[in-house]
Write an enzyme that holds these catalytic residues in place. Structure first.
Site, PDB file in Angstrom:
ATOM      1  N   HIS A   1       9.311  -1.433  -4.894  1.00  9.68           N
ATOM      2  CA  HIS A   1       9.875  -1.422  -6.240  1.00  9.68           C
ATOM      3  C   HIS A   1      11.391  -1.462  -6.024  1.00  9.68           C
ATOM      4  O   HIS A   1      11.887  -1.036  -4.963  1.00  9.68           O
ATOM      5  CB  HIS A   1       9.490  -0.151  -6.993  1.00  9.68           C
ATOM      6  CG  HIS A   1       8.007  -0.020  -7.198  1.00  9.68           C
ATOM      7  ND1 HIS A   1       7.261   0.968  -6.628  1.00  9.68           N
ATOM      8  CD2 HIS A   1       7.149  -0.791  -7.901  1.00  9.68           C
ATOM      9  CE1 HIS A   1       5.989   0.821  -6.972  1.00  9.68           C
ATOM     10  NE2 HIS A   1       5.898  -0.245  -7.742  1.00  9.68           N
TER      11      HIS A   1
ATOM     12  N   GLU B   1      -5.336  -7.570  -7.926  1.00 14.93           N
ATOM     13  CA  GLU B   1      -5.736  -6.286  -7.345  1.00 14.93           C
ATOM     14  C   GLU B   1      -7.212  -6.045  -7.650  1.00 14.93           C
ATOM     15  O   GLU B   1      -7.642  -6.116  -8.805  1.00 14.93           O
ATOM     16  CB  GLU B   1      -4.874  -5.151  -7.918  1.00 14.93           C
ATOM     17  CG  GLU B   1      -5.426  -3.796  -7.511  1.00 14.93           C
ATOM     18  CD  GLU B   1      -4.448  -2.643  -7.607  1.00 14.93           C
ATOM     19  OE1 GLU B   1      -3.233  -2.844  -7.419  1.00 14.93           O
ATOM     20  OE2 GLU B   1      -4.926  -1.522  -7.840  1.00 14.93           O
TER      21      GLU B   1
ATOM     22  N   ASP C   1      -7.563   3.333  -6.748  1.00 12.39           N
ATOM     23  CA  ASP C   1      -6.955   2.858  -5.484  1.00 12.39           C
ATOM     24  C   ASP C   1      -7.680   3.390  -4.252  1.00 12.39           C
ATOM     25  O   ASP C   1      -7.071   3.899  -3.300  1.00 12.39           O
ATOM     26  CB  ASP C   1      -5.464   3.241  -5.408  1.00 12.39           C
ATOM     27  CG  ASP C   1      -4.634   2.553  -6.486  1.00 12.39           C
ATOM     28  OD1 ASP C   1      -5.087   1.534  -7.037  1.00 12.39           O
ATOM     29  OD2 ASP C   1      -3.527   3.032  -6.780  1.00 12.39           O
TER      30      ASP C   1
ATOM     31  N   HIS D   1      -8.034  -3.444 -10.403  1.00 10.85           N
ATOM     32  CA  HIS D   1      -7.681  -3.871 -11.757  1.00 10.85           C
ATOM     33  C   HIS D   1      -8.750  -4.797 -12.324  1.00 10.85           C
ATOM     34  O   HIS D   1      -9.072  -4.735 -13.515  1.00 10.85           O
ATOM     35  CB  HIS D   1      -6.325  -4.580 -11.764  1.00 10.85           C
ATOM     36  CG  HIS D   1      -5.179  -3.704 -11.350  1.00 10.85           C
ATOM     37  ND1 HIS D   1      -3.888  -4.159 -11.260  1.00 10.85           N
ATOM     38  CD2 HIS D   1      -5.134  -2.392 -11.000  1.00 10.85           C
ATOM     39  CE1 HIS D   1      -3.088  -3.165 -10.880  1.00 10.85           C
ATOM     40  NE2 HIS D   1      -3.829  -2.101 -10.708  1.00 10.85           N
TER      41      HIS D   1
ATOM     42  N   ASP E   1      -7.445   4.672 -12.610  1.00 10.16           N
ATOM     43  CA  ASP E   1      -7.140   3.730 -11.531  1.00 10.16           C
ATOM     44  C   ASP E   1      -7.195   4.486 -10.196  1.00 10.16           C
ATOM     45  O   ASP E   1      -6.354   5.327  -9.921  1.00 10.16           O
ATOM     46  CB  ASP E   1      -5.734   3.177 -11.800  1.00 10.16           C
ATOM     47  CG  ASP E   1      -5.339   2.103 -10.825  1.00 10.16           C
ATOM     48  OD1 ASP E   1      -6.164   1.705  -9.988  1.00 10.16           O
ATOM     49  OD2 ASP E   1      -4.179   1.658 -10.907  1.00 10.16           O
TER      50      ASP E   1
ATOM     51  N   ASP F   1      -3.294  -1.896  -1.560  1.00  8.12           N
ATOM     52  CA  ASP F   1      -2.749  -0.917  -2.512  1.00  8.12           C
ATOM     53  C   ASP F   1      -3.725   0.258  -2.580  1.00  8.12           C
ATOM     54  O   ASP F   1      -4.430   0.446  -3.569  1.00  8.12           O
ATOM     55  CB  ASP F   1      -2.545  -1.572  -3.889  1.00  8.12           C
ATOM     56  CG  ASP F   1      -1.563  -0.778  -4.749  1.00  8.12           C
ATOM     57  OD1 ASP F   1      -1.084   0.284  -4.304  1.00  8.12           O
ATOM     58  OD2 ASP F   1      -1.276  -1.224  -5.885  1.00  8.12           O
TER      59      ASP F   1
ATOM     60  N   GLU G   1       0.889  -9.468 -11.757  1.00  9.67           N
ATOM     61  CA  GLU G   1      -0.242  -8.625 -11.326  1.00  9.67           C
ATOM     62  C   GLU G   1      -0.959  -8.093 -12.561  1.00  9.67           C
ATOM     63  O   GLU G   1      -0.506  -7.137 -13.191  1.00  9.67           O
ATOM     64  CB  GLU G   1       0.274  -7.461 -10.457  1.00  9.67           C
ATOM     65  CG  GLU G   1      -0.821  -6.522  -9.994  1.00  9.67           C
ATOM     66  CD  GLU G   1      -0.321  -5.367  -9.107  1.00  9.67           C
ATOM     67  OE1 GLU G   1       0.836  -5.401  -8.655  1.00  9.67           O
ATOM     68  OE2 GLU G   1      -1.105  -4.441  -8.880  1.00  9.67           O
TER      69      GLU G   1
ATOM     70  N   ASP H   1      12.681   1.725  -4.907  1.00  5.36           N
ATOM     71  CA  ASP H   1      12.307   2.135  -3.542  1.00  5.36           C
ATOM     72  C   ASP H   1      13.413   1.678  -2.586  1.00  5.36           C
ATOM     73  O   ASP H   1      13.691   2.327  -1.581  1.00  5.36           O
ATOM     74  CB  ASP H   1      10.997   1.465  -3.079  1.00  5.36           C
ATOM     75  CG  ASP H   1       9.772   1.931  -3.852  1.00  5.36           C
ATOM     76  OD1 ASP H   1       9.726   3.108  -4.233  1.00  5.36           O
ATOM     77  OD2 ASP H   1       8.867   1.099  -4.061  1.00  5.36           O
TER      78      ASP H   1
HETATM   79  C1  GLO Z   1      -0.641   0.094 -10.461  1.00  8.39           C
HETATM   80  C2  GLO Z   1      -0.260  -1.056  -9.669  1.00  8.39           C
HETATM   81  C3  GLO Z   1       1.000  -0.801  -8.882  1.00  8.39           C
HETATM   82  C4  GLO Z   1       1.643  -2.101  -8.505  1.00  8.39           C
HETATM   83  C5  GLO Z   1       3.018  -1.890  -7.945  1.00  8.39           C
HETATM   84  C6  GLO Z   1       3.668  -3.185  -7.503  1.00  8.39           C
HETATM   85  O1  GLO Z   1      -1.689   0.197 -11.018  1.00  8.39           O
HETATM   86  O2  GLO Z   1      -1.303  -1.441  -8.838  1.00  8.39           O
HETATM   87  O3  GLO Z   1       0.741  -0.025  -7.747  1.00  8.39           O
HETATM   88  O4  GLO Z   1       0.834  -2.786  -7.603  1.00  8.39           O
HETATM   89  O5  GLO Z   1       3.776  -1.283  -8.907  1.00  8.39           O
HETATM   90  O6  GLO Z   1       3.818  -4.065  -8.524  1.00  8.39           O
HETATM   91 MG    MG Z   2      -1.310  -2.933  -7.336  1.00  7.86          MG
END
Ligand code: GLO
Ligand code: MG
Length: 346
Positions: free
Chosen positions: A51, A212, A252, A215, A250, A285, A176, A54
């Protein structure tokens, strides 16, 4: 036949987390994220996802030259470790100006903040050598449908993308999609929405998509189909592989952790579609479990990478001639048994 793809892997510093969740604080000591760079290579990763903050913490309070100096110092750290910055994404979901969205906010001054911040993010991307920025459109949506005019919101998103393309002649924008969280209803929930926005852009070839797994599952869709759709449009630039146990928050989870067969299907699609052949990274991710001990926690990254590579082996030894026979005979019962046996190694 061309040589098999040599995959390269990436993750973002946020994937080594302190374990906070909405119900409790950190459960691990903070691990300074610049110290995380030294962990990448030993874990088998070459790419860093960022980000904007970051790279440059608290960038809203800094002058352009301060931002530049900090970004240059991070670029030097990456070079020292032999790492590549894959993308830098504008974090448009923390600042007070983004509570009601960024590009689709109802407030003109807040929309301007989102665009100014995005341009700074692109400047940072340029300095650390990232060729793309990622739009995870966290708050571009609504909690109640009547809050925004959705048609106008889509126009605003399209305009924001065009303004980014005009700002920098080479930067790529990877969208994304995600259907919910933190908003109830997001404006870009699926691959189809992202591909449509990409095709309608002023320089369409520079707008691509990052899919992703979790998602897609949250949208009630199959991740491998979402990836295949984007590949068919020549627009799959990135993936965030992980897993998700149904329609929940979510999660992950580790890649393959909830549905090994669906993970195999994703690997099959990526292999068949030539993903990675133009240097695309396999992004993971994933987050570790809150229960995990230690700091830093990295097993989830190592394990997800290993699982991906094990599934690549499974994809390369999947007998496509047999698959074609089963398809020709429309014997999907036999195809399913063959696939499951192959995955189980029996
Ligand atoms: C959240 C997203 C997040 C993005 C990250 C990069 O649900 O997956 O982790 O991937 O901010 O764009
Ligand atoms: Mg992501």
């Amino acid at each position: 036949m061309s040589a098999p793809t040599q995959y390269r892997f990436s993750f973002g510093p946020w994937n080594i987390s302190e374990g906070a969740d909405p119900f409790g604080p950190q459960v691990r000591a903070t691990y300074p994220h610049e110290a995380k760079f030294a962990l990448y290579k030993p874990l088998g990763f070459d790419g860093v996802q960022f980000h904007d903050d970051d790279v440059v913490p608290d960038l809203d309070g800094l002058s352009a030259s301060q931002v530049e100096a900090k970004a240059k110092s991070v670029d030097a750290m990456l070079r020292n470790q032999g790492l590549v910055a894959e993308f830098v994404a504008p974090r448009l979901w923390f600042a007070e100006q983004t509570v009601d969205g960024g590009y689709t906010s109802n407030s003109a001054t807040d929309r301007q903040y989102a665009m100014d911040r995005t341009k700074r993010c692109i400047d940072i991307a340029r300095i650390v050598g990232a060729r793309s920025t990622v739009l995870w459109l966290a708050r571009e949506g609504t909690y109640i449908r009547e809050a925004k005019n959705a048609r106008v919101a889509y126009e605003r998103l399209q305009k924001a993308i065009d303004e980014m393309l005009a700002y920098d002649p080479t930067i790529e924008i990877w969208i994304e999609p995600k259907p919910n969280e933190p908003t109830d209803l997001a404006y870009v929930p699926t691959a189809g929405h992202a591909v449509a926005l990409a095709h309608a852009a002023r320089d369409a070839k520079r707008v691509k998509v990052l899919i992703e797994s979790a998602h897609a599952i949250l949208a009630g869709l199959d991740p491998s189909d979402e990836m295949a759709f984007v590949l068919a449009h020549g627009k799959l630039a990135g993936v965030h592989l992980n897993d998700q146990n149904g329609l929940k928050y979510d999660q992950d989870k580790n890649f393959g952790g909830a549905n090994l067969r669906a993970a195999f299907d994703q690997v099959l699609v990526l292999e068949e579609g030539g993903f990675g052949r133009n240097g695309e990274f396999v992004g993971l991710d994933v987050k570790t479990m809150r229960t995990q001990r230690g700091s830093p926690v990295t097993a989830h990254l190592k394990n997800s990478r290993e699982l991906f590579l094990a599934l690549v082996e499974k994809a390369r030894t999947y007998d496509l001639r047999r698959v074609e026979e089963f398809r020709a005979n429309r014997d999907y019962e036999a195809l399913e048994l063959y696939t499951l046996r192959h995955l189980m190694g029996i």
